[in-house]
Design an enzyme around this catalytic site. Structure first.
Site, PDB file in Angstrom:
ATOM      1  CE1 TYR A  77      22.205 -40.404 -44.165  1.00  0.00           C
ATOM      2  CE2 TYR A  77      21.936 -40.306 -46.548  1.00  0.00           C
ATOM      3  CZ  TYR A  77      22.471 -39.803 -45.386  1.00  0.00           C
ATOM      4  OH  TYR A  77      23.264 -38.699 -45.438  1.00  0.00           O
ATOM      5  CE  LYS A 103      25.081 -39.555 -28.156  1.00  0.00           C
ATOM      6  NZ  LYS A 103      26.013 -38.646 -27.449  1.00  0.00           N
ATOM      7  CG  ASP A 151      29.043 -36.961 -28.134  1.00  0.00           C
ATOM      8  OD1 ASP A 151      29.669 -38.030 -28.284  1.00  0.00           O
ATOM      9  OD2 ASP A 151      28.333 -36.735 -27.137  1.00  0.00           O
ATOM     10  CG  ASP A 187      25.839 -36.934 -44.951  1.00  0.00           C
ATOM     11  OD1 ASP A 187      26.482 -36.688 -45.981  1.00  0.00           O
ATOM     12  OD2 ASP A 187      24.855 -36.252 -44.576  1.00  0.00           O
ATOM     13  CG  ASP A 225      29.682 -32.361 -45.836  1.00  0.00           C
ATOM     14  OD1 ASP A 225      29.980 -33.260 -46.643  1.00  0.00           O
ATOM     15  OD2 ASP A 225      28.845 -31.467 -46.089  1.00  0.00           O
TER      16      ASP A 225
HETATM   17  C1  IPM Z   1      26.844 -37.382 -49.658  1.00  0.00           C
HETATM   18  C2  IPM Z   1      25.627 -36.538 -49.886  1.00  0.00           C
HETATM   19  C3  IPM Z   1      24.401 -37.439 -49.997  1.00  0.00           C
HETATM   20  C4  IPM Z   1      24.284 -38.218 -48.697  1.00  0.00           C
HETATM   21  C5  IPM Z   1      23.119 -36.672 -50.316  1.00  0.00           C
HETATM   22  C6  IPM Z   1      23.223 -35.926 -51.629  1.00  0.00           C
HETATM   23  C7  IPM Z   1      21.905 -37.566 -50.312  1.00  0.00           C
HETATM   24  O1  IPM Z   1      25.497 -35.606 -48.881  1.00  0.00           O
HETATM   25  O2  IPM Z   1      27.138 -38.236 -50.517  1.00  0.00           O
HETATM   26  O3  IPM Z   1      27.501 -37.196 -48.631  1.00  0.00           O
HETATM   27  O4  IPM Z   1      23.733 -37.717 -47.715  1.00  0.00           O
HETATM   28  O5  IPM Z   1      24.740 -39.357 -48.671  1.00  0.00           O
HETATM   29 MG    MG Z   2      27.119 -35.538 -47.514  1.00  0.00          MG
END
Ligand code: IPM
Ligand code: MG
Length: 358
Positions: free
Chosen positions: A144, A193, A225, A249, A253
């Site tokens: 990042y 990893k 993985d 990240d 999700d």
């Molecule tokens: C999160 C989001 C952010 C990230 C984006 C919006 C840059 O996906 O907070 O998970 O990748 O950190």
């Molecule tokens: Mg995110």
């Protein structure tokens, strides 16, 4: 209690779920006789429209003068990503904000709400007695924040993103994860990893070193993985997952599948001094914006995390969590968590019900 909170609604569904969350905040403020000074700031595309910057100086000052930050979401529709308003919006706003205030550790709780078991895509036999995980994600390193470059070499269009970590960054977030595990079930799974990446090999050694300070906490290492697969076959093995920025990240999700919607996932980001920013884990969801259908719960639970971690207002935090729980128990659902297609109550109706339980 007297406190100043920076309120940054941002873009997309951000302003809608934020304004509903502020109704909850006001009710708690009155009920407990607190005085919260709310100072609103622009960030993201909305800031760009007003100040020609995704993260204007004035917003920085508002945050710096606050005791905690409550953040909505930023970013625009993918098809407009190259418009000046949206170009590099996330990088210039939320990532810059994290960097400015050194928010290095991000916590993202992910659990199956008993009342919402039916929207968790996993089988009952896999959910077992419940999935309850906290992901502790490093937030200021990795791919990042390394160099990003797009260029031409030998007439080929090329791009690179540099992934970097130093031992201090890793140790800060590792301590955060071990402290978190002590408040929970004393287990940390560090995800990397290390069979390929040098940054992951460094990660693994530093985490193991930090782990020696916490002999009461079990430490396991897992490849990312494999971790992704374990989410679907044996998620109950996890307590605290400690991982780097990009893996965190993605895995957070994926972990939204446990509660069943990103609209239920709050998060908190801390710096070493304990100053923190609270935001839903999901994004600005431009396709839902302006329709009064977004789920306000992730934002409301982010407020509850703020009360708990920044102000030590445990009773207030607990009341909010219970009000959400009672609302779900009573069967109220926004569209994202409703199993019946084309049904679900609005953002404001959901908040009305939650408010009625406070
Ligand atoms: C999160 C989001 C952010 C990230 C984006 C919006 C840059 O996906 O907070 O998970 O990748 O950190
Ligand atoms: Mg995110």
């Amino acid at each position: 209690m007297k406190k100043t909170i920076a309120i940054l609604p941002g873009d997309g569904i951000g302003p809608e779920i934020m304004s509903q969350t502020l109704r909850i905040l006001k009710k708690i403020e009155n009920k407990f006789d607190h005085q919260f000074q709310l100072v609103e700031g622009y960030i993201g595309g909305s800031a760009f429209e007003k100040y020609n910057s995704h993260f204007p100086e004035i917003t920085k000052v508002i945050c710096a003068k606050s005791d905690a930050i409550l953040f909505g979401s930023v970013g625009g529709p993918l098809e407009k990503a190259e418009f000046p308003k949206w170009k590099d919006c996330e990088k210039n706003s939320i990532l810059a904000l994290r960097k400015t205030f050194h928010f290095s550790s991000n916590i993202r709780p992910a659990k199956v709400f008993a009342e919402l078991k039916e929207i968790c895509p996993l089988k009952d036999s896999i959910i077992g007695n419940g999935i309850d995980i906290v992901i502790v994600r490093e937030l200021l390193g990795d791919i990042y924040f390394g160099e990003h470059l797009t260029y031409i070499e030998n007439q080929l269009r090329k791009a690179k993103d540099i992934c970097e970590y130093d031992e201090k960054q890793i140790s800060i977030v590792a301590h955060q994860a071990f402290r978190m595990a002590r408040k929970r079930n004393n287990k940390v799974t560090s995800v990397d990893k290390a069979n390929v990446l040098d940054t992951s090999k460094l990660w693994r050694s530093i985490v193991s070193e930090v782990g020696r300070d916490y002999p009461d906490v079990t430490l396991e290492h897992m490849l990312v993985d494999n971790c992704a697969m374990q989410f679907f076959i044996q998620p109950t093995q996890f307590d605290v997952i400690l991982t780097s920025n990009l893996f965190g990240d993605i895995l957070s999700d994926a972990a939204a599948a446990f509660p069943g919607s990103l609209g239920l996932m709050p998060s908190a980001s801390f710096n070493e001094q304990g100053f923190a920013l609270y935001e839903p884990s999901g994004g600005s969801a431009p396709h839902l914006a302006g329709k009064n259908i977004a789920n306000p719960i992730a934002q409301i639970l982010s407020l509850s995390l703020l009360f708990k971690h920044s102000f030590e207002l445990f009773e207030e935090a607990d009341i909010i969590e219970k009000a959400v729980q009672k609302t779900l128990q009573a069967g109220y659902r926004t569209k994202d968590i409703c199993i019946k297609e084309n049904e679900g109550i609005s953002t404001t109706q959901m908040t009305d019900i939650i408010l009625s339980h406070i």
